[in-house]
Design a protein around this motif. Sequence first.
Motif, PDB file in Angstrom:
ATOM      1  N   ALA A 176      28.544 -21.680 -30.238  1.00  0.00           N
ATOM      2  CA  ALA A 176      27.645 -20.807 -30.985  1.00  0.00           C
ATOM      3  C   ALA A 176      27.944 -20.815 -32.418  1.00  0.00           C
TER       4      ALA A 176
ATOM      5  N   ASN B  23      18.967 -28.744 -32.420  1.00  0.00           N
ATOM      6  CA  ASN B  23      19.614 -28.567 -33.633  1.00  0.00           C
ATOM      7  C   ASN B  23      20.192 -30.034 -34.128  1.00  0.00           C
TER       8      ASN B  23
ATOM      9  N   MET C  53      12.090 -18.743 -20.467  1.00  0.00           N
ATOM     10  CA  MET C  53      11.773 -17.266 -20.561  1.00  0.00           C
ATOM     11  C   MET C  53      12.770 -16.556 -21.492  1.00  0.00           C
ATOM     12  N   GLY C  54      12.390 -16.043 -22.366  1.00  0.00           N
ATOM     13  CA  GLY C  54      13.671 -15.334 -23.212  1.00  0.00           C
ATOM     14  C   GLY C  54      14.147 -16.144 -23.881  1.00  0.00           C
ATOM     15  N   ARG C  55      14.156 -17.541 -24.116  1.00  0.00           N
ATOM     16  CA  ARG C  55      14.980 -18.425 -24.984  1.00  0.00           C
ATOM     17  C   ARG C  55      14.299 -18.380 -26.338  1.00  0.00           C
ATOM     18  N   THR C  56      15.128 -17.899 -27.235  1.00  0.00           N
ATOM     19  CA  THR C  56      14.362 -17.815 -28.664  1.00  0.00           C
ATOM     20  C   THR C  56      14.989 -18.924 -29.607  1.00  0.00           C
ATOM     21  N   LEU C  57      16.163 -19.212 -29.556  1.00  0.00           N
ATOM     22  CA  LEU C  57      16.964 -20.145 -30.294  1.00  0.00           C
ATOM     23  C   LEU C  57      16.531 -21.694 -29.822  1.00  0.00           C
ATOM     24  N   PRO C  58      16.458 -22.804 -30.675  1.00  0.00           N
ATOM     25  CA  PRO C  58      16.495 -24.110 -30.395  1.00  0.00           C
ATOM     26  C   PRO C  58      17.707 -24.432 -29.563  1.00  0.00           C
TER      27      PRO C  58
END
Lengths: 778, 202, 108
Positions: C52, C11, C1-6
């Motif tokens: 990050a 990666n 829920m709400g995780r957008t990035l791989p």
Amino acid sequence: MAEYTGWLIDLFDDPEGGVVLWLLEESGERLRLRQPFPVTFFASGPSARLRALWQYLEAQPEPLKLERQERRDLFQPAPIPVLAVEVANAARQPRLFQRAAAEFNDLTFYDADVPVALRHAAVFGTFPLAHCRVEVDEKKQIRRLEPLDTRWTLDPPPAPLRILSLEPDCDPNHGAPSGLLVRYEQYACRLALQPARPLLVNLRALLQHYDPDLLLTAWGDTWLLPVLMDLAREYNLPLPLNREPGRGVAIRQQRSYFSYGQIVFRGQQITLFGRWHIDRHNATLWGDYGLDGTLEAARVTAQPVQAAARLSPGSGVSAMQVVCALQIGALVPWRKQQVERPKTALDLLHSDQGGLVYQPLVGLHRDVGSIDFISMYPSIMVRGNISPETRPHDPREEGQDPPGLIPQTLGPLLEKRVALKQRLGELPPWHPQRIADKVRSSAHKWLLVTCFGYLGYKNARFGRIEAHEAVTAGGREALLRAKEAAEDQGFTILHLYVDALWVQKPGATQPADFQPLLEDIAARTGLSISLDGVYRWVAFLPSRVDDRVPVANRYFGVFQDGSLKARGIESRRHDTPAFIARVQTELLEWLAKARDADELTLYIPGALKLLRSRLAELRAGKVPPQDLLVGLKLSRKVEEYRTPSAAARAAAQMEAAGKPTAAGQRIRFLWLRGQPDVHAWDRPDPVDPRRLDLERYRELTLRAAETVFLPLGLEPAILRQLICSHSFASPLRPQLSSGGGKIITTEAQRHRERSTEDFNAASLRQNVSKVSSSVSLW
Amino acid sequence: MNLPVLSLSNQLALVIGPHAAQAQMLDLAARLAAAGPVRVLDCGNQFNVYPVARAVRRQTAGLSEALGRIRLARAFTCYQVLALLEETPAESTPTLVFDLLATFYDEDVKLPESQRLLRICLSGLRRLAQAAPVIVAARPPKPVVYAERVILLESLRAAASTVWETVDAAAPSAEPPLSLPNSSPSPRSGSRSTPLADGVGE
Amino acid sequence: MGRTLPSVTQNFLIEEESFSRFRRALRRSDQLVLDDLFASARRHLAAAAYAAHALPMEIFLLAMLLEEHKEVQRLRAQVERVEVLIVDTLPDDLDAGPAPDPEDDQNG
């Protein structure tokens, strides 16, 4: 005026206005009481539109009280003007609201779809099985209601519930039941399903005379009650399933839906009025915490028992938040409207992360301390004041804002959990209270585990992605501070996983040796931390696919008290056949007998013997087919598969036999030789045991055994040789890391050079001649 | 590379493709961010920063600055899309809207409600387009709901002044780059006089 | 829920995959060494995630270098130990001259 004391069994809206309460009075009588209970919802928006809404509502037939008020919306900085609509008849509020919302779909509504039980909980402090005192008039109307305990009471007086248990004599998905097993108090009997008339007469009498508070069934939602109700209609012998007169039972259809990235399947639901119906096979987490856990979940969430039994912990968390919001006077949004504040792409990189998941040092380690934060995310939410309307802060410090909705909601639950956990730690292992405490603790755990996810859930009323991200950021920070504390004290970090650490230091073998570290971590983070235990030995496992790659959550080990802990291995997975899970567990239990890591080698021959005899049982056909069932989930509807998975092939067989399947359902089947290669368990025709693919099961069993033996130094190829031959000699000595933090990894078996182990000087002297020939000396 | 922004002028442009042309939109975001500020409204959980970072790095060494110029907000339900648009002020910063219709195709929201919400969103998008270029990306509905929901895509198409369609997502090398025709809109990007994005995304 | 990035693992796999052409053209023995390099980077995914970084490959390369250097340090320490032990085992009559160099046989 009469006064009664008892436990609240049920509460629902009365079509004639107000609410009906069923009270289990201390004398044993079940009382039906009524109470006036107007409910209010709110609307906000442009003044002109609110005026129009006022006029619209005034023209409605329902008696209403309309008023302009100012109320707090948590997502706004200051209270907002709203139109308050008080409806005298709670039962009429939902329909009225639907009409108003359809007509005025540009307005924002609050407190609009809150179940009446939660409203009542917010106003009176009631909840399922609340112990209350009521003053009642001649018409059985409640004049005064006083709860005598709270949702957080640690040991409330137990209610003398009457439980009637009904189950068919076999699984209706797999065969045709011919009788009903009936149990209550110390009685048990069997009623034939045919002929139907005497069955109905008997059940009717039972329901009327025993008057159960709880009807506990197996397959009651999906098979038993629908069948009984059909029979009752056919023979015109109605069954008084409800205690509440003049109402039918409530039926909800089955559905599949997407939740947290997974397909979930919910069977049909049949709920009663005035008493509870729980279907063991359709109850959330029943296997985890049973009836006592379900009642505890209902208690702390204030949800009616039948709802708590069937809904996910997410709806429990939502219920708690709604009750808290109502209590503090915050408006409950009808729909999730809050959007994320803009952030830069750089911010997104930093915030869009989960917990820190390390790769462990693969291999076998001795004297390892396992340290966990206690309910880390909820603690961060409470102590860091993380809530949609507040500014988060370091848990060690004081914040700028007063406690927000989320800390106020979770705080009491967290306290209760900690109190119960502490008490569990103090009770001796044989104490009967332990079981009850354990399941109640489990209910708390599930709710706490869920509330973090709920904070970020797109449909959560009080969800807010920034808050969700603040929690994970706080978690990463706390874990890193814990790591630093451990390293500063000279510990080696073997593994880190979101809220847990595994540490090791020469000489640290007893819980007391880890105490200074625990204190330091608590001081640096401001969070509660505890020692899960000290492992005599623990094995961190590599990936199945590539044993150079560590896997974060696969390990097994034995604590100093002899108890086993395992994660991620076959016996812990839901899809593993019972036989294989059992074999693996038996192997581990055998190895757990080693008093310390050095003795492990002594137990390997015995483990091999055990494995061999189990495999022999399998080969001889002595393992019942039930124990070989594989249970895989269907990820989508059967028709939607391009190349059907094994579960899909089995589901197709079920469909062919007239048993519909749904996405998210767990399909049980057996592996067969040849084609078809699967046999769905829930088919009406039994499997031919001669067709079982024993070779495949043997292979699966060997793989599960490999998982156990690999960290001990026994490579799969060698293991298989040993199993096939009859050599019992222990072929090797696993070299363990002593407290010096030196380890052996499975890689070391293949690439000796990679090990960080010191060269044994003696063995080196043997090799020196070889070495000197390749090293040029001065 | 300020050309693309100026020649786009203030209008509502639409890109249609499988996956709502995610790769091209990310590439476009990178190009715009390398040169100036850009707003992203992510309506389909598509804004993967990593390809954007790689694309920015190919153009300029100022990676952090560029990423800092991308202002992003996410919406996970169609009500949130609505609220997002309502809260977004009209500014002279180009706006990219990713996968606008994703949540409108959700079967849990009834079609008339989806249509009503989309109407309001379209007027919000037009408001934004008066101050700066707005490029919206969308994908066609899944086959299962196509017949019912394609009307949403058609409403969106009608509201846009320029429409591009990408073709085959499986053959990236064959993807036509997003380029801007000078004159009248055309369904496929024919003229490459002012390419908005050379090459293709991943 | 709400995780957008791989995730960092995703990666990592994407980066590994992007070198697949390079890998293919290598000799088989070199391919295995390359795989080892990637496997060693995999030990530090948690730290890579926490970093990050906008270009994760830079962190993965640093992680590979980290493991390589660990190996160098370990080998260096090992060599030193071996040297010490060899010196220990040398005969006492060192004045008799240097030990015959086994490579002499191969020279000349």
